[in-house]
Design a protein around this motif. Structure first.
Motif, PDB file in Angstrom:
ATOM      1  N   THR A  42      39.817  34.480  32.883  1.00  0.00           N
ATOM      2  CA  THR A  42      40.596  33.490  33.621  1.00  0.00           C
ATOM      3  C   THR A  42      42.049  33.940  33.792  1.00  0.00           C
ATOM      4  OG1 THR A  42      39.273  31.909  32.391  1.00  0.00           O
ATOM      5  CG2 THR A  42      41.096  31.029  33.723  1.00  0.00           C
ATOM      6  N   GLY A  43      42.498  33.980  35.034  1.00  0.00           N
ATOM      7  CA  GLY A  43      43.888  34.335  35.322  1.00  0.00           C
ATOM      8  C   GLY A  43      44.096  35.792  35.672  1.00  0.00           C
ATOM      9  N   THR A  44      43.072  36.620  35.493  1.00  0.00           N
ATOM     10  CA  THR A  44      43.290  38.055  35.702  1.00  0.00           C
ATOM     11  C   THR A  44      43.276  38.466  37.171  1.00  0.00           C
ATOM     12  OG1 THR A  44      40.932  38.501  35.305  1.00  0.00           O
ATOM     13  CG2 THR A  44      42.433  38.732  33.435  1.00  0.00           C
ATOM     14  N   LEU A  45      42.636  37.680  38.023  1.00  0.00           N
ATOM     15  CA  LEU A  45      42.642  38.041  39.449  1.00  0.00           C
ATOM     16  C   LEU A  45      44.078  38.011  39.995  1.00  0.00           C
ATOM     17  CD1 LEU A  45      41.309  38.726  42.133  1.00  0.00           C
ATOM     18  CD2 LEU A  45      40.758  36.304  42.424  1.00  0.00           C
ATOM     19  N   ALA A  46      44.833  36.994  39.609  1.00  0.00           N
ATOM     20  CA  ALA A  46      46.233  36.918  40.049  1.00  0.00           C
ATOM     21  C   ALA A  46      47.047  38.067  39.460  1.00  0.00           C
ATOM     22  CB  ALA A  46      46.834  35.579  39.637  1.00  0.00           C
ATOM     23  N   GLU A  47      46.857  38.342  38.169  1.00  0.00           N
ATOM     24  CA  GLU A  47      47.610  39.424  37.520  1.00  0.00           C
ATOM     25  C   GLU A  47      47.269  40.781  38.126  1.00  0.00           C
ATOM     26  OE1 GLU A  47      50.100  39.094  35.341  1.00  0.00           O
ATOM     27  OE2 GLU A  47      49.849  36.944  35.653  1.00  0.00           O
ATOM     28  N   LEU A  48      46.000  40.974  38.429  1.00  0.00           N
ATOM     29  CA  LEU A  48      45.552  42.239  39.025  1.00  0.00           C
ATOM     30  C   LEU A  48      46.373  42.584  40.265  1.00  0.00           C
ATOM     31  CD1 LEU A  48      43.044  44.347  39.013  1.00  0.00           C
ATOM     32  CD2 LEU A  48      42.096  42.834  40.760  1.00  0.00           C
ATOM     33  N   GLU A  56      41.948  47.492  47.088  1.00  0.00           N
ATOM     34  CA  GLU A  56      42.141  48.817  46.487  1.00  0.00           C
ATOM     35  C   GLU A  56      41.325  49.008  45.215  1.00  0.00           C
ATOM     36  OE1 GLU A  56      46.719  49.781  47.784  1.00  0.00           O
ATOM     37  OE2 GLU A  56      46.403  48.370  46.124  1.00  0.00           O
ATOM     38  N   VAL A  57      40.624  47.947  44.806  1.00  0.00           N
ATOM     39  CA  VAL A  57      39.791  48.046  43.601  1.00  0.00           C
ATOM     40  C   VAL A  57      38.481  48.741  43.984  1.00  0.00           C
ATOM     41  CG1 VAL A  57      38.507  46.703  41.885  1.00  0.00           C
ATOM     42  CG2 VAL A  57      40.815  45.997  42.554  1.00  0.00           C
ATOM     43  N   ASP A  58      38.118  49.761  43.213  1.00  0.00           N
ATOM     44  CA  ASP A  58      36.911  50.528  43.521  1.00  0.00           C
ATOM     45  C   ASP A  58      35.666  49.947  42.876  1.00  0.00           C
ATOM     46  OD1 ASP A  58      38.070  52.827  45.027  1.00  0.00           O
ATOM     47  OD2 ASP A  58      39.215  53.008  43.176  1.00  0.00           O
ATOM     48  N   ALA A  59      35.845  49.221  41.760  1.00  0.00           N
ATOM     49  CA  ALA A  59      34.692  48.647  41.059  1.00  0.00           C
ATOM     50  C   ALA A  59      35.189  47.620  40.051  1.00  0.00           C
ATOM     51  CB  ALA A  59      33.887  49.728  40.347  1.00  0.00           C
ATOM     52  N   VAL A  60      34.262  46.736  39.673  1.00  0.00           N
ATOM     53  CA  VAL A  60      34.509  45.771  38.600  1.00  0.00           C
ATOM     54  C   VAL A  60      33.501  46.068  37.500  1.00  0.00           C
ATOM     55  CG1 VAL A  60      34.654  43.322  37.988  1.00  0.00           C
ATOM     56  CG2 VAL A  60      35.154  44.047  40.337  1.00  0.00           C
ATOM     57  N   TRP A  61      33.965  46.018  36.250  1.00  0.00           N
ATOM     58  CA  TRP A  61      33.062  46.216  35.101  1.00  0.00           C
ATOM     59  C   TRP A  61      33.238  45.025  34.168  1.00  0.00           C
ATOM     60  CZ3 TRP A  61      33.337  46.297  29.826  1.00  0.00           C
ATOM     61  CH2 TRP A  61      32.264  46.876  29.123  1.00  0.00           C
ATOM     62  N   LEU A  62      32.125  44.394  33.804  1.00  0.00           N
ATOM     63  CA  LEU A  62      32.183  43.209  32.933  1.00  0.00           C
ATOM     64  C   LEU A  62      31.495  43.480  31.605  1.00  0.00           C
ATOM     65  CD1 LEU A  62      31.206  40.188  35.212  1.00  0.00           C
ATOM     66  CD2 LEU A  62      33.498  41.012  34.646  1.00  0.00           C
ATOM     67  N   SER A  63      32.169  43.141  30.523  1.00  0.00           N
ATOM     68  CA  SER A  63      31.579  43.361  29.192  1.00  0.00           C
ATOM     69  C   SER A  63      30.479  42.356  28.893  1.00  0.00           C
ATOM     70  CB  SER A  63      32.654  43.282  28.113  1.00  0.00           C
ATOM     71  OG  SER A  63      33.243  41.985  28.069  1.00  0.00           O
ATOM     72  N   HIS A  64      30.697  41.110  29.279  1.00  0.00           N
ATOM     73  CA  HIS A  64      29.690  40.056  29.076  1.00  0.00           C
ATOM     74  C   HIS A  64      30.110  38.850  29.911  1.00  0.00           C
ATOM     75  CE1 HIS A  64      32.809  39.077  26.160  1.00  0.00           C
ATOM     76  NE2 HIS A  64      32.255  37.924  25.873  1.00  0.00           N
ATOM     77  N   LEU A  65      29.258  37.821  29.900  1.00  0.00           N
ATOM     78  CA  LEU A  65      29.460  36.734  30.861  1.00  0.00           C
ATOM     79  C   LEU A  65      30.124  35.493  30.272  1.00  0.00           C
ATOM     80  CD1 LEU A  65      26.190  37.039  32.996  1.00  0.00           C
ATOM     81  CD2 LEU A  65      28.507  37.802  33.552  1.00  0.00           C
ATOM     82  N   HIS A  66      30.683  35.574  29.088  1.00  0.00           N
ATOM     83  CA  HIS A  66      31.475  34.436  28.609  1.00  0.00           C
ATOM     84  C   HIS A  66      32.670  34.233  29.538  1.00  0.00           C
ATOM     85  CE1 HIS A  66      29.834  34.584  24.194  1.00  0.00           C
ATOM     86  NE2 HIS A  66      29.097  33.832  24.988  1.00  0.00           N
ATOM     87  N   ALA A  67      33.074  32.947  29.651  1.00  0.00           N
ATOM     88  CA  ALA A  67      34.074  32.596  30.656  1.00  0.00           C
ATOM     89  C   ALA A  67      35.391  33.344  30.483  1.00  0.00           C
ATOM     90  CB  ALA A  67      34.333  31.088  30.621  1.00  0.00           C
ATOM     91  N   ASP A  68      35.778  33.613  29.236  1.00  0.00           N
ATOM     92  CA  ASP A  68      37.076  34.274  29.037  1.00  0.00           C
ATOM     93  C   ASP A  68      37.054  35.749  29.430  1.00  0.00           C
ATOM     94  OD1 ASP A  68      35.391  34.626  26.765  1.00  0.00           O
ATOM     95  OD2 ASP A  68      37.107  35.089  25.476  1.00  0.00           O
ATOM     96  N   HIS A  69      35.888  36.224  29.911  1.00  0.00           N
ATOM     97  CA  HIS A  69      35.789  37.605  30.401  1.00  0.00           C
ATOM     98  C   HIS A  69      35.265  37.685  31.833  1.00  0.00           C
ATOM     99  CE1 HIS A  69      36.367  39.478  26.360  1.00  0.00           C
ATOM    100  NE2 HIS A  69      36.086  38.230  26.039  1.00  0.00           N
ATOM    101  N   SER A  70      34.819  36.551  32.374  1.00  0.00           N
ATOM    102  CA  SER A  70      34.142  36.652  33.677  1.00  0.00           C
ATOM    103  C   SER A  70      34.510  35.554  34.674  1.00  0.00           C
ATOM    104  CB  SER A  70      32.621  36.618  33.467  1.00  0.00           C
ATOM    105  OG  SER A  70      32.205  35.337  33.002  1.00  0.00           O
ATOM    106  N   ALA A  71      35.256  34.528  34.257  1.00  0.00           N
ATOM    107  CA  ALA A  71      35.431  33.353  35.119  1.00  0.00           C
ATOM    108  C   ALA A  71      36.096  33.691  36.458  1.00  0.00           C
ATOM    109  CB  ALA A  71      36.240  32.281  34.395  1.00  0.00           C
ATOM    110  N   ASP A  72      37.017  34.656  36.472  1.00  0.00           N
ATOM    111  CA  ASP A  72      37.694  34.954  37.733  1.00  0.00           C
ATOM    112  C   ASP A  72      36.812  35.718  38.716  1.00  0.00           C
ATOM    113  OD1 ASP A  72      39.921  33.550  37.063  1.00  0.00           O
ATOM    114  OD2 ASP A  72      41.333  35.166  37.513  1.00  0.00           O
ATOM    115  N   LEU A  73      35.654  36.133  38.256  1.00  0.00           N
ATOM    116  CA  LEU A  73      34.706  36.747  39.177  1.00  0.00           C
ATOM    117  C   LEU A  73      34.255  35.728  40.224  1.00  0.00           C
ATOM    118  CD1 LEU A  73      33.262  39.475  39.552  1.00  0.00           C
ATOM    119  CD2 LEU A  73      31.340  38.505  38.291  1.00  0.00           C
ATOM    120  N   LEU A  74      34.155  34.467  39.821  1.00  0.00           N
ATOM    121  CA  LEU A  74      33.761  33.424  40.770  1.00  0.00           C
ATOM    122  C   LEU A  74      34.796  33.303  41.884  1.00  0.00           C
ATOM    123  CD1 LEU A  74      32.592  30.631  38.277  1.00  0.00           C
ATOM    124  CD2 LEU A  74      31.204  32.352  39.436  1.00  0.00           C
TER     125      LEU A  74
END
Ligand SMILES: [Zn+2]
Length: 267
Positions: A42-48, A56-74
């Motif tokens: 959460t919040g990393t899309l803005a920071e990115l 300019e992002v070539d790929a996204v890599w996710l460690s797991h699907l808990h919200a604190d690691h994946s919510a900004d993917l939505l």
């Protein structure tokens, strides 16, 4: 810093929810002509976007699907499809099994599957997964996070530099193996308990792997970063830092030069 050297910028390191000035887990890994958004807390899309445009992002890599690691993917999914960004799609997305299905109901809110594959070229991770993004090699290993599929990541630039990110996990031999002799080990230090490392355990994992440097992230509530650093330092003799938002680490740089504190553009 050598031109386009391997480097990692902290977009956020807060857990389990974002704080003012610190998003949840997310990092920008760059080098070898590639830019990879690692974890979309959460919040990393803005920071990115302080550092790179979404296109300019070539790929996204996710460690797991808990919200604190994946919510900004939505939010990124929504942006890629409807924000008129004129980006080359689909964007490669490397994530645990179930990543596409997690996104599938997001835009339709019903039984109709939303067009995940228009936005993302989803590749599910498995233990030992290896792929190349530009000049970077990404190697994923399954780690133990108390239930959901979870992965750690090793990134190598082909010029002898490497970094390893634990994702969220408890100490395990696979992580130490993955982190063996790496230049920089970014390890979570959420605290005692199954599924996570304490700060002392992060130090032990770093020492066991003979990592050259240790960066603590995901330090759990109730522990100050300085306290976590001291606990880890008692177990690990190398250089240690905390993943403050906005810091950039250059694994291959010399002593005293591997931590950069760039002005956060747009801050
Ligand atoms: Zn987490």
């Amino acid at each position: 810093m050598a031109s386009d050297a391997l480097r990692i910028t902290v977009l956020g390191s807060a857990t389990p929810y974002p704080r003012p000035g610190n998003a949840c887990s997310g990092f920008l890994v760059e080098g070898g002509g590639a830019r990879v958004w690692v974890d979309a807390g959460t919040g990393t899309l803005a920071e990115l976007q302080r550092y790179v445009a979404l296109g300019e992002v070539d790929a996204v890599w996710l460690s797991h699907l808990h919200a604190d690691h994946s919510a900004d993917l939505l939010t990124a999914y929504y942006a890629l499809l409807y924000a008129d960004l004129d980006l080359p799609l689909p964007l490669p997305l490397l994530g645990p099994p179930g990543t596409a299905d997690r996104l599938a109901g997001f835009l339709t809110n019903g039984p109709v599957r939303s067009p995940v594959e228009k936005a993302f070229a989803v590749e599910e991770l498995y233990d030992g997964h290896v792929t190349r993004i530009g000049g970077l090699t990404l190697r994923s290993r399954a780690v133990e996070h108390g239930g959901p599929p979870a992965f750690a990541l090793r990134v190598e630039d082909g010029r002898g530099c490497s970094l390893v990110y634990s994702g969220d996990c408890e100490p395990c031999p696979y992580l130490v193996e993955l982190a063996r002799d790496c230049d920089l080990f970014l390890c979570e230090a959420d605290g005692d308990g199954p599924g996570h490392h304490s700060a002392a355990q992060a130090g032990r994992s770093a020492a066991g792997a003979r990592a050259r440097r240790l960066v603590l992230t995901h330090v759990g509530p109730g522990t100050e970063p300085a306290e976590a650093l001291a606990l880890a330092a008692a177990e690990y003799p190398g250089e240690i830092a905390h993943a403050d938002p906005g810091l950039r680490f250059v694994p291959g740089a010399g002593r005293g030069e591997w931590i950069e504190a760039p002005a956060r553009p747009g801050a």
